[in-house]
Motif scaffolding. Sequence first.
Motif, PDB file in Angstrom:
ATOM      1  N   GLY A   1      -8.685  -3.242  -4.595  1.00 55.85           N
ATOM      2  CA  GLY A   1      -8.570  -2.747  -5.395  1.00 55.85           C
ATOM      3  C   GLY A   1      -7.932  -2.438  -6.337  1.00 55.85           C
ATOM      4  O   GLY A   1      -7.504  -2.226  -7.206  1.00 55.85           O
ATOM      5  N   GLY A   2      -7.427  -3.931  -6.346  1.00 54.04           N
ATOM      6  CA  GLY A   2      -6.254  -3.748  -7.451  1.00 54.04           C
ATOM      7  C   GLY A   2      -5.045  -3.828  -7.544  1.00 54.04           C
ATOM      8  O   GLY A   2      -4.011  -3.902  -8.276  1.00 54.04           O
ATOM      9  N   GLY A   3      -4.736  -3.371  -6.166  1.00 50.10           N
ATOM     10  CA  GLY A   3      -3.190  -3.328  -5.330  1.00 50.10           C
ATOM     11  C   GLY A   3      -2.171  -4.170  -5.612  1.00 50.10           C
ATOM     12  O   GLY A   3      -3.367  -5.133  -5.401  1.00 50.10           O
ATOM     13  N   THR A   4      -1.418  -3.771  -5.314  1.00 56.06           N
ATOM     14  CA  THR A   4      -0.293  -5.419  -4.468  1.00 56.06           C
ATOM     15  C   THR A   4       0.135  -4.891  -3.243  1.00 56.06           C
ATOM     16  O   THR A   4       0.736  -3.859  -2.518  1.00 56.06           O
ATOM     17  N   ASN A   5       0.394  -5.820  -2.376  1.00 52.05           N
ATOM     18  CA  ASN A   5       0.784  -5.787  -0.942  1.00 52.05           C
ATOM     19  C   ASN A   5       2.233  -5.625  -1.171  1.00 52.05           C
ATOM     20  O   ASN A   5       3.223  -6.242  -1.348  1.00 52.05           O
ATOM     21  N   HIS A   6       3.088  -5.423  -0.343  1.00 53.81           N
ATOM     22  CA  HIS A   6       4.391  -4.217  -0.093  1.00 53.81           C
ATOM     23  C   HIS A   6       4.772  -5.166   0.786  1.00 53.81           C
ATOM     24  O   HIS A   6       3.887  -6.182   1.591  1.00 53.81           O
ATOM     25  N   ARG A   7       6.223  -5.600   1.114  1.00 55.30           N
ATOM     26  CA  ARG A   7       6.295  -6.296   2.847  1.00 55.30           C
ATOM     27  C   ARG A   7       5.182  -5.664   4.066  1.00 55.30           C
ATOM     28  O   ARG A   7       4.718  -5.015   4.178  1.00 55.30           O
ATOM     29  N   PHE A   8       5.210  -7.395   4.464  1.00 52.07           N
ATOM     30  CA  PHE A   8       4.034  -6.878   5.474  1.00 52.07           C
ATOM     31  C   PHE A   8       4.698  -6.612   6.950  1.00 52.07           C
ATOM     32  O   PHE A   8       4.234  -5.068   7.501  1.00 52.07           O
ATOM     33  N   ASN A   9       5.832  -7.060   7.083  1.00 50.87           N
ATOM     34  CA  ASN A   9       6.644  -6.853   7.986  1.00 50.87           C
ATOM     35  C   ASN A   9       7.974  -5.948   8.147  1.00 50.87           C
ATOM     36  O   ASN A   9       8.676  -6.925   7.111  1.00 50.87           O
ATOM     37  N   LEU A  10       8.945  -5.413   9.405  1.00 49.57           N
ATOM     38  CA  LEU A  10       9.959  -5.901   8.871  1.00 49.57           C
ATOM     39  C   LEU A  10      10.907  -6.999   8.724  1.00 49.57           C
ATOM     40  O   LEU A  10      11.864  -6.171   8.137  1.00 49.57           O
ATOM     41  N   SER A  11      10.803  -7.925   9.074  1.00 48.17           N
ATOM     42  CA  SER A  11      11.589  -9.042   8.988  1.00 48.17           C
ATOM     43  C   SER A  11      11.069  -9.731   7.975  1.00 48.17           C
ATOM     44  O   SER A  11      10.898 -11.157   7.255  1.00 48.17           O
ATOM     45  N   ASP A  12      10.352  -9.346   6.613  1.00 45.59           N
ATOM     46  CA  ASP A  12       9.665  -9.610   5.258  1.00 45.59           C
ATOM     47  C   ASP A  12      10.895  -9.371   4.293  1.00 45.59           C
ATOM     48  O   ASP A  12      11.415 -10.186   3.152  1.00 45.59           O
ATOM     49  N   GLU A  13      11.472  -8.648   4.226  1.00 43.26           N
ATOM     50  CA  GLU A  13      12.225  -7.854   3.011  1.00 43.26           C
ATOM     51  C   GLU A  13      13.249  -6.920   3.909  1.00 43.26           C
ATOM     52  O   GLU A  13      13.167  -6.048   4.649  1.00 43.26           O
ATOM     53  N   PHE A  14      14.105  -7.415   3.439  1.00 39.17           N
ATOM     54  CA  PHE A  14      15.896  -5.890   3.589  1.00 39.17           C
ATOM     55  C   PHE A  14      15.519  -5.173   3.004  1.00 39.17           C
ATOM     56  O   PHE A  14      15.098  -4.609   1.079  1.00 39.17           O
TER      57      PHE A  14
END
Length: 277
Positions: free
Chosen positions: A152-165
Amino acid sequence: MSKIKLSKDFIRNTVKRALNEDLYPSGDITSSLVKNNKIIKVKIISNENAIVGGLLFAKQAFNLVDNKIKFQIKKQDGSNVKKGSLIATIEGNARNILIAERIALNFLSHISGIATKTNKFVKLAGKKCKICCTRKTIPNTRVIQKYAVKLGGGTNHRFNLSDEFLIKDNHIASSNVKNLVLLAIKNKKGRKITVEVDNLKQLNEIMGLKFNTVLFDNMSVKNLKAGIKIVKKYYETEASGNINLKTVKRVAKTGVNRISIGSITHSAAAIDFKLEI
């Protein structure tokens, strides 16, 4: 963040689980009443305007039931289709087509629904502001839902709790925001650090610390503008919290870099497709 991968094995295994859910323990007892040697040609038609997605899942549903079924894709994933558009044609054993029909349409409807809703937000937000999904997904379907967001043209945020603080309000309520940020910096190991604030006083407490993104949560447009003015030279900015199709344009105009919206995955309406014999 973790990469979204839709390998052939992933699609096959996902569809296989869905078929098992639908057919256990006795198979399709209704379709078994249909003559086993009858060959039919059918069409998948969209009953509304949409961004279509999930065609490989639909194709796999028919293939797993009967690999002799011919499934021809007429619109690619990510296509903008009009009401009445031909999405795919199917030819094969009538009984087996009927067995796979609902699973195929369920994948199409759900993935297309998320892609379509995401695209509405993307168009309203404009080219300078990204629309992001969140972790508010149906358990065990996150890969599929985040794939739909990208269609749909969106952007994925972090996939899970290990990806980003992502230091949020309840982390802060359980500790001290400055200490949490300093600990995240110490343990970052190449990961991004985002800090959530819901007022300008909180923002002042973390200014000057070396992290990546300020997440403004449930703030008025007035306060959001003020916050962005303070931080835009130093941090990426994000807005979240009850943002809908009526308000997203106003929020995007504040100059925020991205807007995260849970509703594009947790409550997107399914798109109506029909299998026409």
